[in-house]
Design an enzyme around this catalytic site. Structure first.
Site, PDB file in Angstrom:
ATOM      1  N   SER A 424      -5.824   6.235  -0.465  1.00 51.58           N
ATOM      2  CA  SER A 424      -4.661   5.363  -0.217  1.00 51.58           C
ATOM      3  C   SER A 424      -5.115   4.081   0.482  1.00 51.58           C
ATOM      4  O   SER A 424      -6.073   4.114   1.253  1.00 51.58           O
ATOM      5  CB  SER A 424      -3.681   6.140   0.672  1.00 51.58           C
ATOM      6  OG  SER A 424      -2.398   5.595   0.589  1.00 51.58           O
ATOM      7  N   PRO A 425      -4.437   2.960   0.218  1.00 50.74           N
ATOM      8  CA  PRO A 425      -4.846   1.718   0.880  1.00 50.74           C
ATOM      9  C   PRO A 425      -4.781   1.864   2.401  1.00 50.74           C
ATOM     10  O   PRO A 425      -3.778   2.346   2.922  1.00 50.74           O
ATOM     11  CB  PRO A 425      -3.799   0.697   0.413  1.00 50.74           C
ATOM     12  CG  PRO A 425      -3.080   1.324  -0.722  1.00 50.74           C
ATOM     13  CD  PRO A 425      -3.254   2.784  -0.627  1.00 50.74           C
ATOM     14  N   GLN A 501      -4.900  -3.596  -3.807  1.00 50.92           N
ATOM     15  CA  GLN A 501      -3.511  -3.715  -3.340  1.00 50.92           C
ATOM     16  C   GLN A 501      -3.293  -5.136  -2.818  1.00 50.92           C
ATOM     17  O   GLN A 501      -3.924  -5.548  -1.849  1.00 50.92           O
ATOM     18  CB  GLN A 501      -3.204  -2.712  -2.224  1.00 50.92           C
ATOM     19  CG  GLN A 501      -1.716  -2.721  -1.854  1.00 50.92           C
ATOM     20  CD  GLN A 501      -1.391  -1.922  -0.596  1.00 50.92           C
ATOM     21  OE1 GLN A 501      -2.027  -2.106   0.436  1.00 50.92           O
ATOM     22  NE2 GLN A 501      -0.401  -1.041  -0.689  1.00 50.92           N
ATOM     23  N   TYR A 583       6.600  -5.690   5.026  1.00 49.77           N
ATOM     24  CA  TYR A 583       5.873  -6.946   4.783  1.00 49.77           C
ATOM     25  C   TYR A 583       6.742  -7.860   3.910  1.00 49.77           C
ATOM     26  O   TYR A 583       7.903  -7.548   3.622  1.00 49.77           O
ATOM     27  CB  TYR A 583       4.494  -6.654   4.173  1.00 49.77           C
ATOM     28  CG  TYR A 583       3.637  -5.852   5.128  1.00 49.77           C
ATOM     29  CD1 TYR A 583       3.252  -6.398   6.355  1.00 49.77           C
ATOM     30  CD2 TYR A 583       3.253  -4.537   4.848  1.00 49.77           C
ATOM     31  CE1 TYR A 583       2.505  -5.660   7.268  1.00 49.77           C
ATOM     32  CE2 TYR A 583       2.498  -3.797   5.745  1.00 49.77           C
ATOM     33  CZ  TYR A 583       2.132  -4.361   6.959  1.00 49.77           C
ATOM     34  OH  TYR A 583       1.409  -3.635   7.870  1.00 49.77           O
ATOM     35  N   ARG A 631       4.153  -0.403  -4.638  1.00 47.43           N
ATOM     36  CA  ARG A 631       4.402   0.479  -3.484  1.00 47.43           C
ATOM     37  C   ARG A 631       5.745   0.119  -2.853  1.00 47.43           C
ATOM     38  O   ARG A 631       6.009  -1.038  -2.544  1.00 47.43           O
ATOM     39  CB  ARG A 631       3.283   0.375  -2.461  1.00 47.43           C
ATOM     40  CG  ARG A 631       3.476   1.374  -1.327  1.00 47.43           C
ATOM     41  CD  ARG A 631       2.263   1.539  -0.452  1.00 47.43           C
ATOM     42  NE  ARG A 631       1.613   2.813  -0.731  1.00 47.43           N
ATOM     43  CZ  ARG A 631       0.914   3.509   0.187  1.00 47.43           C
ATOM     44  NH1 ARG A 631       0.746   3.055   1.395  1.00 47.43           N
ATOM     45  NH2 ARG A 631       0.371   4.664  -0.137  1.00 47.43           N
ATOM     46  N   ARG A 725      -5.163   9.335   5.822  1.00 47.28           N
ATOM     47  CA  ARG A 725      -5.907   9.726   7.038  1.00 47.28           C
ATOM     48  C   ARG A 725      -6.972  10.791   6.799  1.00 47.28           C
ATOM     49  O   ARG A 725      -8.067  10.685   7.364  1.00 47.28           O
ATOM     50  CB  ARG A 725      -4.917  10.149   8.128  1.00 47.28           C
ATOM     51  CG  ARG A 725      -4.152   8.957   8.699  1.00 47.28           C
ATOM     52  CD  ARG A 725      -2.931   9.375   9.448  1.00 47.28           C
ATOM     53  NE  ARG A 725      -1.993  10.072   8.590  1.00 47.28           N
ATOM     54  CZ  ARG A 725      -0.901  10.684   9.015  1.00 47.28           C
ATOM     55  NH1 ARG A 725      -0.618  10.699  10.302  1.00 47.28           N
ATOM     56  NH2 ARG A 725      -0.094  11.278   8.173  1.00 47.28           N
TER      57      ARG A 725
HETATM   58  C1  LIG Z   1      -5.490   3.075   9.328  1.00 44.04           C
HETATM   59  C2  LIG Z   1      -4.412   2.975   8.299  1.00 44.04           C
HETATM   60  C3  LIG Z   1      -4.240   1.772   7.629  1.00 44.04           C
HETATM   61  C4  LIG Z   1      -3.263   1.649   6.623  1.00 44.04           C
HETATM   62  N1  LIG Z   1      -3.157   0.501   5.904  1.00 44.04           N
HETATM   63  C5  LIG Z   1      -2.344   0.434   4.826  1.00 44.04           C
HETATM   64  C6  LIG Z   1      -2.382  -0.659   3.929  1.00 44.04           C
HETATM   65  O1  LIG Z   1      -3.179  -1.556   4.065  1.00 44.04           O
HETATM   66  N2  LIG Z   1      -1.506  -0.671   2.901  1.00 44.04           N
HETATM   67  C7  LIG Z   1      -0.612   0.355   2.696  1.00 44.04           C
HETATM   68  O2  LIG Z   1       0.170   0.305   1.753  1.00 44.04           O
HETATM   69  N3  LIG Z   1      -0.595   1.413   3.510  1.00 44.04           N
HETATM   70  C8  LIG Z   1      -1.453   1.496   4.555  1.00 44.04           C
HETATM   71  N4  LIG Z   1      -1.470   2.626   5.326  1.00 44.04           N
HETATM   72  C9  LIG Z   1      -0.598   3.766   4.964  1.00 44.04           C
HETATM   73  C10 LIG Z   1      -1.368   4.768   4.113  1.00 44.04           C
HETATM   74  O3  LIG Z   1      -1.751   4.218   2.883  1.00 44.04           O
HETATM   75  C11 LIG Z   1      -0.521   6.022   3.841  1.00 44.04           C
HETATM   76  O4  LIG Z   1       0.624   5.650   3.115  1.00 44.04           O
HETATM   77  C12 LIG Z   1      -0.086   6.738   5.124  1.00 44.04           C
HETATM   78  O5  LIG Z   1      -1.159   6.794   6.067  1.00 44.04           O
HETATM   79  C13 LIG Z   1       0.383   8.169   4.839  1.00 44.04           C
HETATM   80  O6  LIG Z   1      -0.631   8.934   4.239  1.00 44.04           O
HETATM   81  P1  LIG Z   1      -1.468  10.062   5.051  1.00 44.04           P
HETATM   82  O7  LIG Z   1      -0.466  11.021   5.621  1.00 44.04           O
HETATM   83  O8  LIG Z   1      -2.354  10.692   4.005  1.00 44.04           O
HETATM   84  O9  LIG Z   1      -2.249   9.363   6.134  1.00 44.04           O
HETATM   85  C14 LIG Z   1      -2.430   2.739   6.344  1.00 44.04           C
HETATM   86  C15 LIG Z   1      -2.597   3.936   7.049  1.00 44.04           C
HETATM   87  C16 LIG Z   1      -3.582   4.076   7.998  1.00 44.04           C
HETATM   88  C17 LIG Z   1      -3.749   5.393   8.692  1.00 44.04           C
END
Ligand SMILES: Cc1cc2nc3c(=O)[nH]c(=O)nc-3n(C[C@H](O)[C@H](O)[C@H](O)COP(=O)(O)O)c2cc1C
Ligand SMILES: Cc1cc2nc3c(=O)[nH]c(=O)nc-3n(C[C@H](O)[C@H](O)[C@H](O)COP(=O)(O)OP(=O)(O)OC[C@H]3O[C@@H](n4cnc5c(N)ncnc54)[C@H](O)[C@@H]3O)c2cc1C
Length: 777
Positions: A424-425, A501, A583, A631, A725
């Site tokens: 994921s981004p 992204q 955003y 997204r 994560r």
């Molecule tokens: C350190 C970090 C940076 C993130 N940056 C972005 C991002 O740049 N773009 C985005 O769409 N989501 C971002 N997210 C959200 C993640 O892509 C994801 O949707 C969210 O962490 C839930 O997934 P998880 O439970 O597997 O962590 C970020 C999450 C984390 C933890």
């Protein structure tokens, strides 16, 4: 103690007999408005765990119930001319009348006074009682007398159901789905004694009305159901015993949660029990179980803390605390299952093929996972895995090895991902002037080596002003494009595909790198002016964004277009337009942040106009054979904000504009949002959009193990699973999860092959009980 149970259903009778058995000196009366053998309903089902609990508290009653039980293992599903069966599901059923008769007889044997034919209007009719159990069912008069104290939250659910019986003896728990000219009906059917089966028919309110069932009497309703389900009835008749009901025999389920369960009425203590306190939908058949377990828990607390009048307040507090957790757990699972049946006609029955429909049905409560199904019925699950793999173009051999759903390839436009796992981004805030550097190469490169099918870079900004922080990556010049190409080329030395992204920070820009000034905090120095759909800040003390003018909008559109063209030239396989998390583009979509009065504000279609404009601009320069995902924040988790219904509408609009996938995230639009977190908490959004809108989806959020991903993909709740994560903790998450579920076919980088063998061997050793024993010795 003097105890009065108002209501002689399972809760009142069982509590009465348990307490009498604890101490024959208690004076216990159960008061019931019906006559002894007069009851509504047919059979109820229990799990083995409930029986074990009952055995521990009153072996005799448990024995009587067990002797009357009907046990079955199979589930059969009928839909669209198919009849499919799986085994290993272990239920027991008993007639409601039989159960009550057993409890009544046991009460009598122990000396509990049973008073029938008496309608109780108030707890004050029993001034000598130390303890009054309000076990008078879902419509509890006693609970309603003290509404202000108990704070009942009663939700009338939209589906209609009729609870019938038949003398046809089904040898499996049978679900039959039938389509009429107006829509889908389903029957839940299970045998509960030698000669009889419960037969519950359910549909939505509009279909119920379209068939005129709101005006039909019981006989006509039965005739209608007999005709509709004639195949599964095979000539048998349907019967009703709901003569006590006035009007239509078709009911709505009432979901009940109470804020408190006990109250002192001036003479004695009143406590709610069973359906008077909480309800769980029959889709997981747990109402009677909850009622019996309430009775057991209250008895246990008296047993442990002392069964004397002065102990009652302490006991009731302990009872409520102990039961609250269990009841909430069952109610959650029941809610998932109930909602599945509420949308089955509009979402799954027409869309999913019968095999996948059945998988979705079996996993409806989200408590039964892929590996859980394997434990129940290995052969069925492996056949399903083969069926699914064949649908994905894998050459499967009957009885040959299987491929778990998350490891099947996925083709969208001209791009084939080797498996369903997406990095994921994730913003890393480690760039200078938006330039990808060695950190990004190693970071994304190691995740590509780690086995994911698609590796997204972080939100990549279309202009310097579009960055969240000074550390964010960009794609607004050729030098950045060149640096990105180096990363993409590396990713392409692995089986993974590369995802870009693109986003613009909008009102959440000009903030500090999290580990320098805190998350979302304005920069101390070097700020840049921010803009948004409307001048609405994210943090209350954050910078007020300027409302975008038409010139701003045109300029930003050109920036998105140029960045997309650079991304295509750099070789990215998949583009994602970031329209989530508050955003810039998200701020247009949400009514919380878009207060515009022009054609870009107001109703949802207007709020989507600018994001769609941007989408079309990037679609026009993005190569036709490469897909674009969008997204969305599918829920603002804030009063007045977007809901999953709005997200489905946006998905429809993006689909019409040429989007290939919706990446279903949520929240972060409004600072005080209140997301309901939990395992797979955003997956229902992906499920809804995929199956209602008919577009591929990416599920994301608290998906942390292969079992989760396999269940989601297999049930058709999403096409891909994005893992964020867990990929920070483990770049090789996909390879490790494959090894943990015993899949050896997922390729490791050849340089790492000796690590693969050792990793798999160590896992196998750790799992072998004898090995563990030897280690201890
Ligand atoms: C350190 C970090 C940076 C993130 N940056 C972005 C991002 O740049 N773009 C985005 O769409 N989501 C971002 N997210 C959200 C993640 O892509 C994801 O949707 C969210 O962490 C839930 O997934 P998880 O439970 O597997 O962590 C970020 C999450 C984390 C933890
Ligand atoms: C279609 C359907 C299917 C179901 N299937 C299952 C299943 O498979 N498994 C399962 O576990 N549960 C099932 N249930 C739920 C189950 O019936 C209830 O959850 C369970 O009976 C709750 O027990 P209770 O003792 O709290 O309440 P009830 O069984 O409702 O008993 C309350 C009693 O109080 C009496 N009463 C009410 N008011 C008064 C009054 N003022 N004075 C005197 N007496 C009064 C009533 O006559 C009744 O006998 C199903 C429910 C429905 C509607």
């Amino acid at each position: 103690m003097r105890i009065v149970c108002i209501g002689g259903g399972p809760a009142g009778l069982y509590f009465g007999l348990l307490m009498k058995q604890e101490n024959p000196a208690h004076r216990i009366t159960v008061v019931e408005r019906n006559r002894p053998y007069d009851t509504f309903g047919w059979g109820v089902v229990f799990s083995d765990a409930t029986m074990e609990n009952m055995r521990a508290w009153d072996a005799e009653t448990a024995h009587e119930i067990e002797s009357a039980f009907n046990h079955w293992d199979d589930i059969e599903v009928l839909i669209k001319g198919r009849r499919m069966r799986t085994t290993g599901h272990g239920f027991v059923g008993i007639g409601r009348k039989k159960l009550l008769n057993i409890l009544q007889a046991r009460c009598e044997a122990l000396g509990v006074e049973l008073v029938f034919d008496r309608e109780v209007d108030s707890d004050l009719e029993f001034p000598d009682a130390d303890l009054i159990i309000a076990a008078d069912g879902i419509n509890s008069k006693i609970r309603n007398r003290y509404k202000d104290v108990f704070k009942p939250d009663l939700a009338v659910r939209p589906n209609r159901f009729i609870w019938l019986g038949t003398d046809w003896r089904y040898d499996a728990f049978t679900f039959d789905f039938r389509r009429t000219e107006h829509g889908w009906f389903q029957a839940h059917i299970y045998k509960f004694d030698e000669n009889t089966s419960t037969f519950i028919v359910e549909t939505t309110e509009d279909i119920f009305k379209a068939h005129g069932l709101d005006a039909a009497d019981e006989a006509r309703s039965i005739a209608f159901c007999e005709e509709l389900f004639s195949e599964v009835l095979d000539g048998a008749r349907l019967m009703s015993n709901a003569r006590h009901l006035r009007g239509s025999a078709w009911l709505n389920f009432n979901r009940l949660i109470c804020g408190r369960w006990s109250h002192f009425n001036g003479n004695g203590h009143v406590v709610l029990m069973g359906d008077a306190a909480h309800t769980a939908h029959f889709a997981i058949g747990s109402g009677t179980k909850l009622a019996l377990e309430d009775a057991i828990e209250l008895t246990r607390q008296f047993h442990n803390l002392g069964a004397a009048p002065d102990q009652i307040p302490t006991v009731l507090a302990a009872y409520e605390e102990a039961r609250a957790v269990d009841v909430a757990r069952i109610q959650n699972a029941a809610r998932n299952a109930m909602e599945w049946f509420e949308v089955v006609g509009s979402r799954y029955a027409d869309t999913l093929e019968p095999e996948q429909f059945m998988y979705s049905l079996l996993t409806r409560s989200q408590r039964i996972s892929h590996e859980n199904l394997r434990l129940r019925d290995k052969a069925w699950l492996e056949n399903y895995e083969r069926w699914f793999a064949a649908r994905c173009g894998i050459n499967v051999i009957a009885d040959g090895p299987t491929v778990p759903p998350m490891f099947t390839p996925y083709t969208i436009r001209g791009v084939t991902l080797p498996n369903r796992i997406v990095v994921s981004p994730m913003a890393m805030y480690s760039a200078v002037d938006g330039m990808p550097n060695d950190f990004h190469l190693v970071h994304l490169g190691s995740r590509a080596l780690g086995g994911a099918g698609l590796v997204f870079g972080e939100m990549t900004c279309v202009s310097p002003q579009g960055r969240i922080t000074p550390g964010c990556l960009g794609l607004w010049n050729d030098a950045q494009a060149q640096a990105w190409k180096r990363l993409v080329d590396f990713i392409h030395t692995t089986p993974a595909k590369a995802g870009l992204q693109l986003g613009h920070s909008g009102r959440k820009g000009s903030t500090s790198v999290p580990w320098e000034g805190g998350v979302d905090q304005p920069l101390e120095r070097g700020n840049w002016p921010v803009m948004s759909a409307s001048p609405v800040t994210y943090l209350s003390d954050g910078a007020i964004p300027r409302q975008m003018t038409r010139d701003d909008m045109e300029r930003v559109k050109a920036e998105f277009r140029a960045a997309a063209a650079r991304g295509a030239a750099a070789g990215f396989d998949v583009l994602e337009l970031h329209c989530a998390h508050g955003y810039l583009l998200s701020s247009f979509l949400s009514p919380l942040t878009n207060r515009r009065r022009d054609e870009f504000g107001g109703v949802a279609e207007n709020r989507a106009r600018y994001p769609l404009d941007i989408f079309r601009a990037v679609r026009a320069v993005w190569p036709h054979e490469r897909p674009i995902s969008v997204r969305l924040s599918c829920h603002d988790w804030t009063e007045g904000g977007n809901t999953p219904e709005d997200a489905a509408l946006f998905a429809r609009l993006f689909k019409a504009a040429g989007a290939d996938m919706i990446d279903c995230s949520s929240g972060q639009v409004w600072h005080d949002d209140k997301p309901v977190y939990g395992r797979l908490y955003q997956t229902p959004f992906a499920d809804k959009i995929r199956n209602e809108v008919g577009i591929a989806t990416i599920a994301v959020g608290a998906i942390s193990e292969a079992d989760h991903a396999n269940s989601i993909i297999a049930a058709g709740r999403a096409d891909l699973c994005a893992i964020a994560r867990p990929h920070l903790a483990d770049p090789a998450w996909t390879l490790h999860e494959a090894a943990k579920i015993g899949v050896k076919s997922v390729p490791w980088p050849q340089q790492y092959l000796s690590g693969k063998t050792q990793y798999e061997t160590n896992l196998a050793r750790a799992a072998a009980p004898s090995a563990a024993g030897l280690m201890k010795a």
